[in-house]
Design a protein around this motif. Structure first.
Motif, PDB file in Angstrom:
ATOM      1  N   SER A   1      38.790  34.668 -42.158  1.00 34.11           N
ATOM      2  CA  SER A   1      38.695  36.128 -42.076  1.00 34.11           C
ATOM      3  C   SER A   1      39.985  36.774 -42.570  1.00 34.11           C
ATOM      4  N   ILE A   2      39.822  37.923 -43.163  1.00 33.06           N
ATOM      5  CA  ILE A   2      40.966  38.705 -43.622  1.00 33.06           C
ATOM      6  C   ILE A   2      41.891  39.046 -42.465  1.00 33.06           C
ATOM      7  N   SER A   3      41.316  39.335 -41.316  1.00 34.99           N
ATOM      8  CA  SER A   3      42.134  39.758 -40.180  1.00 34.99           C
ATOM      9  C   SER A   3      43.048  38.640 -39.690  1.00 34.99           C
ATOM     10  N   VAL A   4      42.606  37.373 -39.810  1.00 36.67           N
ATOM     11  CA  VAL A   4      43.453  36.254 -39.392  1.00 36.67           C
ATOM     12  C   VAL A   4      44.680  36.153 -40.283  1.00 36.67           C
ATOM     13  N   ILE A   5      44.479  36.255 -41.605  1.00 40.04           N
ATOM     14  CA  ILE A   5      45.610  36.178 -42.535  1.00 40.04           C
ATOM     15  C   ILE A   5      46.510  37.407 -42.363  1.00 40.04           C
ATOM     16  N   SER A   6      45.895  38.571 -42.219  1.00 39.34           N
ATOM     17  CA  SER A   6      46.676  39.800 -42.040  1.00 39.34           C
ATOM     18  C   SER A   6      47.539  39.733 -40.788  1.00 39.34           C
ATOM     19  N   ALA A   7      46.970  39.179 -39.699  1.00 41.29           N
ATOM     20  CA  ALA A   7      47.726  39.064 -38.454  1.00 41.29           C
ATOM     21  C   ALA A   7      48.909  38.113 -38.618  1.00 41.29           C
ATOM     22  N   ALA A   8      48.714  37.045 -39.394  1.00 39.21           N
ATOM     23  CA  ALA A   8      49.808  36.100 -39.632  1.00 39.21           C
ATOM     24  C   ALA A   8      50.934  36.766 -40.412  1.00 39.21           C
ATOM     25  N   ILE A   9      50.573  37.518 -41.451  1.00 30.95           N
ATOM     26  CA  ILE A   9      51.580  38.194 -42.275  1.00 30.95           C
ATOM     27  C   ILE A   9      52.290  39.283 -41.482  1.00 30.95           C
ATOM     28  N   ALA A  10      51.582  39.876 -40.521  1.00 29.96           N
ATOM     29  CA  ALA A  10      52.179  40.945 -39.705  1.00 29.96           C
ATOM     30  C   ALA A  10      53.372  40.465 -38.895  1.00 29.96           C
ATOM     31  N   LYS A  11      53.502  39.144 -38.725  1.00 33.11           N
ATOM     32  CA  LYS A  11      54.674  38.617 -38.031  1.00 33.11           C
ATOM     33  C   LYS A  11      55.933  38.844 -38.871  1.00 33.11           C
ATOM     34  N   TRP A  12      55.756  38.944 -40.186  1.00 31.01           N
ATOM     35  CA  TRP A  12      56.876  39.249 -41.076  1.00 31.01           C
ATOM     36  C   TRP A  12      56.970  40.754 -41.349  1.00 31.01           C
ATOM     37  N   TYR A  13      55.805  41.377 -41.595  1.00 30.31           N
ATOM     38  CA  TYR A  13      55.773  42.798 -41.959  1.00 30.31           C
ATOM     39  C   TYR A  13      54.688  43.500 -41.135  1.00 30.31           C
ATOM     40  N   PRO A  14      55.007  43.868 -39.898  1.00 34.28           N
ATOM     41  CA  PRO A  14      53.978  44.414 -38.997  1.00 34.28           C
ATOM     42  C   PRO A  14      53.392  45.742 -39.441  1.00 34.28           C
ATOM     43  N   GLU A  15      54.128  46.531 -40.211  1.00 37.08           N
ATOM     44  CA  GLU A  15      53.636  47.859 -40.580  1.00 37.08           C
ATOM     45  C   GLU A  15      53.134  47.931 -42.028  1.00 37.08           C
ATOM     46  N   ALA A  16      53.235  46.867 -42.763  1.00 34.90           N
ATOM     47  CA  ALA A  16      52.902  46.910 -44.194  1.00 34.90           C
ATOM     48  C   ALA A  16      51.397  47.000 -44.428  1.00 34.90           C
ATOM     49  N   LYS A  17      51.044  47.654 -45.511  1.00 32.89           N
ATOM     50  CA  LYS A  17      49.677  47.597 -46.003  1.00 32.89           C
ATOM     51  C   LYS A  17      49.491  46.250 -46.697  1.00 32.89           C
ATOM     52  N   ILE A  18      48.276  45.714 -46.655  1.00 33.12           N
ATOM     53  CA  ILE A  18      48.050  44.364 -47.170  1.00 33.12           C
ATOM     54  C   ILE A  18      46.914  44.366 -48.192  1.00 33.12           C
ATOM     55  N   GLY A  19      47.203  43.781 -49.336  1.00 33.62           N
ATOM     56  CA  GLY A  19      46.189  43.602 -50.368  1.00 33.62           C
ATOM     57  C   GLY A  19      46.080  42.139 -50.740  1.00 33.62           C
ATOM     58  N   PHE A  20      44.929  41.737 -51.255  1.00 35.04           N
ATOM     59  CA  PHE A  20      44.693  40.365 -51.703  1.00 35.04           C
ATOM     60  C   PHE A  20      44.400  40.395 -53.200  1.00 35.04           C
ATOM     61  N   LEU A  21      45.139  39.576 -53.956  1.00 35.19           N
ATOM     62  CA  LEU A  21      44.973  39.557 -55.407  1.00 35.19           C
ATOM     63  C   LEU A  21      43.855  38.634 -55.861  1.00 35.19           C
ATOM     64  N   GLU A  22      43.294  37.835 -54.952  1.00 35.82           N
ATOM     65  CA  GLU A  22      42.099  37.040 -55.236  1.00 35.82           C
ATOM     66  C   GLU A  22      41.384  36.799 -53.918  1.00 35.82           C
ATOM     67  N   SER A  23      40.134  36.362 -53.979  1.00 36.00           N
ATOM     68  CA  SER A  23      39.326  36.414 -52.762  1.00 36.00           C
ATOM     69  C   SER A  23      38.495  35.159 -52.507  1.00 36.00           C
ATOM     70  N   TYR A  24      38.830  34.022 -53.144  1.00 38.29           N
ATOM     71  CA  TYR A  24      37.961  32.843 -53.058  1.00 38.29           C
ATOM     72  C   TYR A  24      37.705  32.401 -51.618  1.00 38.29           C
ATOM     73  N   SER A  25      38.755  32.255 -50.815  1.00 36.95           N
ATOM     74  CA  SER A  25      38.602  31.687 -49.469  1.00 36.95           C
ATOM     75  C   SER A  25      38.293  32.725 -48.400  1.00 36.95           C
ATOM     76  N   LEU A  26      38.160  33.970 -48.789  1.00 40.74           N
ATOM     77  CA  LEU A  26      38.045  35.033 -47.801  1.00 40.74           C
ATOM     78  C   LEU A  26      36.604  35.294 -47.376  1.00 40.74           C
ATOM     79  N   ASP A  27      36.435  35.434 -46.074  1.00 42.10           N
ATOM     80  CA  ASP A  27      35.221  36.033 -45.532  1.00 42.10           C
ATOM     81  C   ASP A  27      35.444  37.529 -45.652  1.00 42.10           C
ATOM     82  N   LYS A  28      35.071  38.105 -46.797  1.00 43.29           N
ATOM     83  CA  LYS A  28      35.703  39.314 -47.307  1.00 43.29           C
ATOM     84  C   LYS A  28      35.574  40.552 -46.426  1.00 43.29           C
ATOM     85  N   GLN A  29      34.377  40.825 -45.951  1.00 42.37           N
ATOM     86  CA  GLN A  29      34.136  42.017 -45.129  1.00 42.37           C
ATOM     87  C   GLN A  29      34.313  43.330 -45.901  1.00 42.37           C
ATOM     88  N   LEU A  30      34.707  43.238 -47.138  1.00 46.69           N
ATOM     89  CA  LEU A  30      34.837  44.428 -47.976  1.00 46.69           C
ATOM     90  C   LEU A  30      34.829  43.970 -49.428  1.00 46.69           C
TER      91      LEU A  30
END
Length: 386
Positions: free
Chosen positions: A249-278
Motif C-alpha cells: 500500500s502507498i500508505s505503508v511506504i509513505s509512513a516509512a518515509i515520514a520518519k525522515w520527512y514527516p511534513e513532505a508531500k510524497i509522489g511516486f515516479l513509478e507504480s509497479y509494486s503499488l496497491d495504487k488506490q489512485l
C-alpha cells in the motif's frame, strides 16, 4: 567496423574520447557545461562527478581549450529476456550556447553509435529532453512511466508489518541478499530491466543522499520484503521506484518515509509494486535505438522452432543494413546475414518500436509471416536518472 563521425567545422575541432582519469582532468570544464545546461545542484554534481567518471565514456568536442559539446555514455547491465547484457545510457548531451547549430550533437551521436556498434552492444537508450531531438536519429519511445501524487488521506500511518532500515545500515551479506531478491523479481516479471548489484545500490544511495534522500529496505519477519529509493527537494519527496515481492500500500511506504520527512508531500515516479488506490499521469519516458542488429536479434525468443528472413534499413549505421536470417531451434537463436530475399523490410526505427513492443504496427505484412510468433520485449523496468 562502423565509421566514426567527423566534425567539419575547422581543423582544430575534433571529437575526443575521454575515460577515467581523462574525464577527471577535464572535470572543471565538463562540470561547468553540465551546470550551464542542466542547472543541477552542487550536491548532485558532486555525486555525479565523483561516481560517473569511474566507468563512463565521454565524447567531447573542444575548440582549442574550450569545451564546446559533450555526450556521456553511462554503462549499465540489463536483463533482456533473462540474459544479462551490457547497455549504455546516453546522458549529459550538451552544447555551449556559443557553439550551437553547428551539428556538434549529430557528430557526437554518430561517434557514439560507431563506438557502441564496434563493442557489439545491441541497443542504447536515453531520457530525452524532447522527442524531436532524437527521433531523427532513429530513437523511439519504448517505456512509459506513471507518476502518482499521494493524497493527504492516503498518508495516514497504519500498523505496518515491516521493519525499515536504511541501505547503509545493512551488512555486506544483507546487501548481497537484497540484490538477489530484487534481481529475481525483475527477471520473473520483466523482459527488460536494469540488473542490480551491491555497487549499483551503493551508487544509488550516494545519488539519493545528494538529493536529500535515502535508499530504505523493508523486512518482514526477518526476511527481505522490498526496497525503496527516494529523494526530497523543497518539501516534495519523489520515490524513484518501489520493488516488492507483493503489492504494497502507498500508505505503508509513505509512513516509512515520514520518519525522515514527516511534513513532505510524497509522489511516486513509478507504480509497479503499488496497491495504487489512485491513478496518475502516464508519460513516455525512455527512448531506445537498436545499435547492432545482429546482436539484438540474438536476444529474441520464441515458443516454437522456425526461420524468418527480415530486411533492415539504417541511414546512420550502414553495417546494420541488409537481410538477416533468424533461426529459432531447440531454444537457441541463430542469426546470420543472407542474400536471400526478405519476407519484410523496415527501417531501424520501425524495428526498434516493433521489437520493444511499444506500438502495434498496422502493416498487414507483419501478420503474414512467423514474425508474429517472436516475443516482443514489452514489459520493462528502467528508472535510472543518469
Amino acid at each position: 567496423m562502423a565509421a566514426a563521425a567527423v566534425v567539419k567545422k575547422g581543423d582544430f575541432m575534433k571529437i575526443t574520447k575521454l575515460l577515467g582519469n581523462e574525464i577527471k582532468e577535464h572535470e572543471s570544464k565538463l562540470r561547468k557545461l553540465w551546470k550551464d545546461c542542466f542547472g543541477d545542484t552542487e550536491n548532485y554534481m558532486d555525486f555525479y562527478f565523483d561516481e560517473k567518471p569511474k566507468d563512463s565514456v565521454v565524447f567531447a568536442i573542444f575548440d582549442e581549450e574550450m569545451l564546446c559539446s559533450m555526450l556521456w555514455l553511462n554503462p549499465y547491465e540489463m536483463y533482456v529476456n533473462g540474459q544479462r547484457k551490457d547497455a549504455y545510457y546516453i546522458v549529459g548531451v550538451a552544447t555551449d550556447q556559443n557553439y550551437r547549430s553547428r551539428g556538434f550533437m549529430r557528430s557526437l551521436l554518430l561517434e557514439s553509435f560507431a563506438f557502441l556498434y564496434n563493442k557489439g552492444d545491441a541497443f542504447t537508450y536515453l531520457m530525452p529532453a524532447a522527442e524531436a531531438i532524437y527521433a531523427p536519429y532513429d530513437f523511439r519511445f519504448i517505456y512509459d512511466k506513471e507518476r502518482l501524487q499521494v493524497k493527504e488521506d492516503l498518508r495516514i500511518e497504519e500498523i505496518s508489518p515491516y521493519e525499515v532500515l536504511s541501505w547503509k545500515m545493512l551488512s555486506a551479506s544483507e546487501k548481497e541478499n537484497a540484490v538477489i531478491f530484487v534481481n529475481e523479481i525483475l527477471v520473473q516479471n520483466f523482459s527488460l530491466a536494469t540488473a542490480r548489484s551491491v555497487a549499483y545500490y551503493d551508487r544509488l544511495d550516494h545519488e539519493m543522499h545528494a538529493c536529500n534522500g535515502e535508499v530504505i529496505v523493508f523486512y518482514e519477519n526477518g526476511q527481505m520484503a522490498g526496497i525503496v529509493p527516494f529523494m526530497q527537494e523543497e518539501g516534495q519527496v519523489e520515490v524513484a521506484e518501489a520493488v516488492f515481492q507483493h503489492k504494497v500500500s502507498i500508505s505503508v511506504i509513505s509512513a516509512a518515509i515520514a520518519k525522515w520527512y514527516p511534513e513532505a508531500k510524497i509522489g511516486f515516479l513509478e507504480s509497479y509494486s503499488l496497491d495504487k488506490q489512485l491513478s496518475g499521469e502516464k508519460k513516455p519516458m525512455i527512448m531506445a535505438r537498436i545499435i547492432n542488429m545482429e546482436q539484438f536479434l540474438k536476444v529474441l525468443t520464441i515458443d516454437e522452432d522456425c526461420s524468418i528472413i527480415i530486411g533492415v534499413k539504417d541511414s546512420f549505421i550502414k553495417e546494420n543494413e541488409g537481410n538477416y536470417q533468424i533461426t529459432f531451434e531447440s531454444g537457441m537463436t541463430h542469426v546470420m546475414k543472407t542474400n536471400d530475399p526478405a519476407e519484410i523490410i523496415m527501417d531501424i526505427a520501425e524495428w526498434t518500436s516493433y521489437f520493444f513492443g511499444y506500438y502495434e504496427s498496422k502493416r498487414e505484412d507483419l501478420h503474414l509471416t512467423d514474425l508474429k510468433k517472436i516475443h516482443k520485449i514489452k514489459s520493462k523496468y528502467i528508472n535510472e536518472i543518469v
